[in-house]
Scaffold this motif. Structure first.
Motif, PDB file in Angstrom:
ATOM      1  N   ASP A 153       2.336  -4.324   0.559  1.00  0.00           N
ATOM      2  CA  ASP A 153       3.030  -5.362  -0.205  1.00  0.00           C
ATOM      3  C   ASP A 153       2.838  -6.733   0.441  1.00  0.00           C
ATOM      4  N   ALA A 154       2.736  -6.766   1.777  1.00  0.00           N
ATOM      5  CA  ALA A 154       2.486  -8.032   2.471  1.00  0.00           C
ATOM      6  C   ALA A 154       1.083  -8.548   2.159  1.00  0.00           C
ATOM      7  N   VAL A 155       0.111  -7.635   2.071  1.00  0.00           N
ATOM      8  CA  VAL A 155      -1.248  -8.032   1.705  1.00  0.00           C
ATOM      9  C   VAL A 155      -1.259  -8.628   0.297  1.00  0.00           C
ATOM     10  N   LEU A 156      -0.559  -7.978  -0.630  1.00  0.00           N
ATOM     11  CA  LEU A 156      -0.497  -8.489  -2.000  1.00  0.00           C
ATOM     12  C   LEU A 156       0.178  -9.859  -2.060  1.00  0.00           C
ATOM     13  N   ALA A 157       1.269 -10.012  -1.315  1.00  0.00           N
ATOM     14  CA  ALA A 157       1.997 -11.285  -1.322  1.00  0.00           C
ATOM     15  C   ALA A 157       1.145 -12.414  -0.750  1.00  0.00           C
ATOM     16  N   ASP A 158       0.487 -12.146   0.377  1.00  0.00           N
ATOM     17  CA  ASP A 158      -0.356 -13.181   0.974  1.00  0.00           C
ATOM     18  C   ASP A 158      -1.593 -13.436   0.122  1.00  0.00           C
ATOM     19  N   GLY A 159      -2.087 -12.386  -0.554  1.00  0.00           N
ATOM     20  CA  GLY A 159      -3.216 -12.574  -1.454  1.00  0.00           C
ATOM     21  C   GLY A 159      -2.869 -13.500  -2.603  1.00  0.00           C
ATOM     22  N   GLU A 160      -1.674 -13.334  -3.141  1.00  0.00           N
ATOM     23  CA  GLU A 160      -1.217 -14.212  -4.226  1.00  0.00           C
ATOM     24  C   GLU A 160      -1.138 -15.662  -3.757  1.00  0.00           C
ATOM     25  N   GLN A 161      -0.553 -15.868  -2.585  1.00  0.00           N
ATOM     26  CA  GLN A 161      -0.430 -17.229  -2.064  1.00  0.00           C
ATOM     27  C   GLN A 161      -1.791 -17.837  -1.758  1.00  0.00           C
ATOM     28  N   SER A 162      -2.737 -17.007  -1.305  1.00  0.00           N
ATOM     29  CA  SER A 162      -4.073 -17.533  -0.982  1.00  0.00           C
ATOM     30  C   SER A 162      -4.771 -18.052  -2.231  1.00  0.00           C
ATOM     31  N   ILE A 163      -4.579 -17.363  -3.357  1.00  0.00           N
ATOM     32  CA  ILE A 163      -5.169 -17.801  -4.624  1.00  0.00           C
ATOM     33  C   ILE A 163      -4.586 -19.153  -5.041  1.00  0.00           C
TER      34      ILE A 163
ATOM     35  N   MET B 297     -14.203  -9.298 -11.001  1.00  0.00           N
ATOM     36  CA  MET B 297     -13.715  -8.406  -9.959  1.00  0.00           C
ATOM     37  C   MET B 297     -13.897  -9.089  -8.604  1.00  0.00           C
ATOM     38  N   TYR B 298     -12.854  -9.037  -7.774  1.00  0.00           N
ATOM     39  CA  TYR B 298     -12.906  -9.597  -6.425  1.00  0.00           C
ATOM     40  C   TYR B 298     -12.724  -8.496  -5.393  1.00  0.00           C
ATOM     41  N   HIS B 299     -13.472  -8.609  -4.323  1.00  0.00           N
ATOM     42  CA  HIS B 299     -13.327  -7.725  -3.169  1.00  0.00           C
ATOM     43  C   HIS B 299     -13.097  -8.615  -1.954  1.00  0.00           C
ATOM     44  N   THR B 300     -11.949  -8.477  -1.320  1.00  0.00           N
ATOM     45  CA  THR B 300     -11.652  -9.292  -0.154  1.00  0.00           C
ATOM     46  C   THR B 300     -11.441  -8.419   1.075  1.00  0.00           C
ATOM     47  N   SER B 301     -11.859  -8.961   2.215  1.00  0.00           N
ATOM     48  CA  SER B 301     -11.583  -8.352   3.513  1.00  0.00           C
ATOM     49  C   SER B 301     -10.564  -9.230   4.213  1.00  0.00           C
ATOM     50  N   LEU B 302      -9.556  -8.619   4.805  1.00  0.00           N
ATOM     51  CA  LEU B 302      -8.481  -9.371   5.454  1.00  0.00           C
ATOM     52  C   LEU B 302      -8.208  -8.836   6.853  1.00  0.00           C
ATOM     53  N   LYS B 303      -7.538  -9.669   7.641  1.00  0.00           N
ATOM     54  CA  LYS B 303      -7.032  -9.220   8.934  1.00  0.00           C
ATOM     55  C   LYS B 303      -5.677  -9.869   9.161  1.00  0.00           C
ATOM     56  N   LYS B 304      -4.841  -9.197   9.909  1.00  0.00           N
ATOM     57  CA  LYS B 304      -3.543  -9.780  10.236  1.00  0.00           C
ATOM     58  C   LYS B 304      -3.712 -10.651  11.470  1.00  0.00           C
ATOM     59  N   ASN B 305      -3.330 -11.945  11.342  1.00  0.00           N
ATOM     60  CA  ASN B 305      -3.496 -12.840  12.492  1.00  0.00           C
ATOM     61  C   ASN B 305      -2.265 -12.811  13.398  1.00  0.00           C
ATOM     62  N   ASP B 306      -2.275 -13.664  14.411  1.00  0.00           N
ATOM     63  CA  ASP B 306      -1.179 -13.637  15.389  1.00  0.00           C
ATOM     64  C   ASP B 306       0.137 -14.170  14.833  1.00  0.00           C
ATOM     65  N   LYS B 307       0.097 -14.734  13.621  1.00  0.00           N
ATOM     66  CA  LYS B 307       1.320 -15.182  12.955  1.00  0.00           C
ATOM     67  C   LYS B 307       1.868 -14.111  12.007  1.00  0.00           C
ATOM     68  N   GLY B 308       1.150 -12.993  11.935  1.00  0.00           N
ATOM     69  CA  GLY B 308       1.572 -11.926  11.024  1.00  0.00           C
ATOM     70  C   GLY B 308       1.151 -12.156   9.587  1.00  0.00           C
ATOM     71  N   VAL B 309       0.205 -13.083   9.395  1.00  0.00           N
ATOM     72  CA  VAL B 309      -0.284 -13.403   8.049  1.00  0.00           C
ATOM     73  C   VAL B 309      -1.578 -12.642   7.788  1.00  0.00           C
ATOM     74  N   TRP B 310      -1.691 -12.067   6.603  1.00  0.00           N
ATOM     75  CA  TRP B 310      -2.935 -11.415   6.208  1.00  0.00           C
ATOM     76  C   TRP B 310      -3.888 -12.491   5.698  1.00  0.00           C
ATOM     77  N   VAL B 311      -4.885 -12.838   6.501  1.00  0.00           N
ATOM     78  CA  VAL B 311      -5.833 -13.903   6.168  1.00  0.00           C
ATOM     79  C   VAL B 311      -7.132 -13.288   5.662  1.00  0.00           C
ATOM     80  N   ILE B 312      -7.758 -13.978   4.729  1.00  0.00           N
ATOM     81  CA  ILE B 312      -9.009 -13.507   4.135  1.00  0.00           C
ATOM     82  C   ILE B 312     -10.174 -13.952   5.002  1.00  0.00           C
ATOM     83  N   THR B 313     -11.006 -12.997   5.380  1.00  0.00           N
ATOM     84  CA  THR B 313     -12.186 -13.286   6.194  1.00  0.00           C
ATOM     85  C   THR B 313     -13.476 -13.224   5.389  1.00  0.00           C
TER      86      THR B 313
END
Length: 199
Positions: A65-75, A170-186
């Protein structure tokens, strides 16, 4: 979001504009609305003539759910950069790193170079999330750009294009959790006209 430019927020490659739209509309005067910032995340403000539907039901899994939430904000953050005509807007740089950040900068700069922004309605659906134990994740999803448009800022005119199979991306994203706890798109890759998004 784009297919050719492999970034979020608008349409397919076009010879005279960085994004696509569909059928005929008239411009709408924008009124500012805000997406609430939380946990130190940047506030995102977008015009009232841009709307979103995220058919992303919660999974019940905290990390997914955190990945989805951060994905929405990234868009939304990339769309804000387009609206602000700022290819180095801090909001999207909060959610993108490395290759994805570099490609996003180019994507937004394309809008700036064309003196173009976005308007209309965006719908995102069919998300698939996979979270790994090493702090990385993947998020795939579809976008319906059938009611999304390019708006030229100097004339306030809306670019008219018809809805085609390529309006469904269709989108395919790769993410990682950074030191702030944010799922960032790489990394982000997109494909217009994907069968799965037209079903």
């Amino acid at each position: 979001m784009t297919t050719a430019l492999t970034l979020t927020a608008c349409g397919n490659e076009d010879t005279d504009a960085p994004a696509k739209g569909s059928d005929t509309t008239t411009g709408v005067e924008a009124t500012t609305s805000s997406a609430p910032a939380s946990s130190g995340r940047p506030e995102i403000e977008l015009p009232g003539d841009i709307s979103y539907t995220f058919d992303w039901p919660k999974t019940g899994d905290k990390e997914k759910d955190a990945v989805l939430a951060d994905g929405e904000q990234s868009i939304k953050a990339v769309d804000q950069a387009i609206v602000k005509q700022d290819a180095l807007d801090k909001a999207y740089l909060y959610y993108y790193e490395g290759e994805a950040a570099a490609e996003t900068q180019k994507f937004v700069q394309d809008y700036v170079d064309h003196k173009a922004a976005i308007t209309g309605s965006y719908r995102f659906y069919a998300p698939e999330v996979n979270v790994r134990k090493d702090g990385t994740a993947s998020l795939s999803y579809c976008e319906d750009q059938g009611k999304a448009f390019v708006k030229y800022l100097e004339t306030n005119k809306i670019k008219k294009t018809e809805v085609t199979a390529k309006s469904y991306v269709m989108y395919h994203t790769s993410l990682k959790k950074n030191d702030k706890g944010v799922w960032v798109i790489t990394k982000l890759v997109s494909e217009g006209g994907h069968d799965q998004c037209q079903s």
